[in-house]
Scaffold this active site. Sequence first.
Site, PDB file in Angstrom:
ATOM      1  CE  LYS A 116      -4.157  -2.178   1.426  1.00 23.27           C
ATOM      2  NZ  LYS A 116      -5.453  -2.079   2.030  1.00 23.27           N
ATOM      3  CD  GLU A 200      -5.569   5.834   3.850  1.00 23.76           C
ATOM      4  OE1 GLU A 200      -4.577   5.809   3.099  1.00 23.76           O
ATOM      5  OE2 GLU A 200      -6.606   5.213   3.587  1.00 23.76           O
ATOM      6  CE  LYS A 201     -10.222  14.246   7.319  1.00 27.54           C
ATOM      7  NZ  LYS A 201     -10.236  14.841   8.657  1.00 27.54           N
ATOM      8  CG  HIS A 208     -16.003   0.843  -3.203  1.00 32.93           C
ATOM      9  ND1 HIS A 208     -15.013   0.233  -2.477  1.00 32.93           N
ATOM     10  CD2 HIS A 208     -15.817   0.448  -4.485  1.00 32.93           C
ATOM     11  CE1 HIS A 208     -14.262  -0.496  -3.301  1.00 32.93           C
ATOM     12  NE2 HIS A 208     -14.738  -0.388  -4.520  1.00 32.93           N
ATOM     13  CE  LYS A 237     -15.868  -3.912  -4.020  1.00 31.52           C
ATOM     14  NZ  LYS A 237     -14.771  -4.153  -4.973  1.00 31.52           N
ATOM     15  CD  GLU A 275     -11.312  -2.095  -4.332  1.00 39.43           C
ATOM     16  OE1 GLU A 275     -12.161  -2.949  -4.649  1.00 39.43           O
ATOM     17  OE2 GLU A 275     -10.806  -2.041  -3.194  1.00 39.43           O
ATOM     18  CG  ASN A 290      -8.739  -5.284  -5.570  1.00 38.74           C
ATOM     19  OD1 ASN A 290      -9.887  -4.892  -5.445  1.00 38.74           O
ATOM     20  ND2 ASN A 290      -7.965  -5.487  -4.515  1.00 38.74           N
ATOM     21  NE  ARG A 292      -8.620  -9.863  -6.297  1.00 35.17           N
ATOM     22  CZ  ARG A 292      -9.776  -9.247  -6.107  1.00 35.17           C
ATOM     23  NH1 ARG A 292     -10.697  -9.255  -7.056  1.00 35.17           N
ATOM     24  NH2 ARG A 292     -10.038  -8.594  -5.001  1.00 35.17           N
ATOM     25  NE  ARG A 338     -19.936  -9.111  -5.423  1.00 34.92           N
ATOM     26  CZ  ARG A 338     -18.672  -9.097  -5.047  1.00 34.92           C
ATOM     27  NH1 ARG A 338     -18.225 -10.008  -4.190  1.00 34.92           N
ATOM     28  NH2 ARG A 338     -17.843  -8.189  -5.507  1.00 34.92           N
TER      29      ARG A 338
END
Length: 447
Positions: A116, A200-201, A208, A237, A275, A290, A292, A338
Amino acid sequence: MFGKILIANRGEIALRIIRAARSLDIATVCVFSEADANAPWLELADETVCIGKGPSADSYLRIDRIISAAEMTDAEAIHPGYGFLAENSHFAEVCRDCEIEFIGPSPEAMDLLGDKINCKRLARKAGTPVFPGTDGEIEDLDEAIEIAEEIGYPVIVKATAGGGGKGMRVATDVASLRKAVTAAQQEAIASFGNGAVYLEKFLESARHIEVQVLGDKHGNAIHLYNRDCTSQRRHQKLIEEGPAPGVDPEVRDRVCNSAAELIRKANYSGAATVEFLMNKKQEFFMLEVNTRVQVEHPVTEMITGVDIVKESIRVAAGEPLSWSQDEVKINGHAIECRLNAEDPSKNFMPQPGLIEIWQPAGGPGVRVESHVRPGYRIPPNYDSMIGKLIVHGRDRNEAIVRMRCALSEMKVGPIATTIPLHLQLLNQQPFIEADFDINWVERLLEE
Ligand code: ADP
């Protein structure tokens, strides 16, 4: 082009990859576990190899057995799908050492974007918007406190090696920040064997939004616009749609172009997703990349016409991307639900067992991606997704109506599924108006 590829996955994504391979006239080898011995998708594979018992650690995660299966069957490449070994750079490296093409990025690109802090540094260079916070790992607590004061609370402490929401802590003041850093470090060591954390903030009430990107081995990278995945439960998700509603075209194009630039700078080949979280002011901040293909890739396929899985196989074989950025246009709107074998009324308890009734929806603009059929027994070993229902409409309203019709047409039983929950969500005002944030589903479920 490859003559034969091995698919190191199962379920709907294994089926999706078989279909893409067949469209390219490529033969397929499917590895499977004993729990999947009679699985329907295996019937479509040209060859199948059993690689062990039901638990993934004894089969779908066994690098040695997957490589042996590829060597035994003369498969030239391996598609990892998502989950299992898809983001394991060691696996990609072993493939390379064995002269088997890994259908995805190089291990170097995967490591670079999977870390990251390094990813965030590269994102800054590419002009991809990132969260304000520490530049790298927190080494000095006082320095972290200073930065938190500067950017303002709340802040979030996250593990560099993070994944699955582990090693994350939110802090609202100095005292809680001190505790958060220690707690996140300990959890990161326990989960990833690496205690590095950064700060981080913390964005409250965000959506999203993610950008689908594709790169090849010739330095080309393009974006396929964005998707909204704000409807989640416990970071999983539930509903995805594209293009993300309520994002001005200039903002959208700037963020999407910066995502393509990020993977170009990483020498990335294959499909990836960048993302972001977005606040009400349409400010974007990158969460992670991600490396993939994602579950929700069909949303983008429906609005752009790009076959993402096919394209990822082509570029792995060394071909240039068959689409230029200018050729990629958005046509209408797509939504994906989904379908999980879970009982929403019993705290989403997984429902393994026999599917007696499976009657998929159909009609214009309706796509069902699923590996199940009547008589299929869902094994208890894997995740509970039994399929995905995707609809396309000329605009968002038409897509919502189509999704409601398609959901009510689907008949699945006797096991419980998330279909009734989706119908409920699609009738809620926050969803209809796209005026929601990543906690909206959980707030609704608590009511
Ligand atoms: P992981 O790799 O563990 O999934 P992510 O960085 O993707 O970690 O974050 C997981 C989730 O945590 C996000 O989907 C979001 O809901 C929340 N989150 C992460 N960072 C922030 C942030 N800076 N502000 C608000 N929420 C965040």
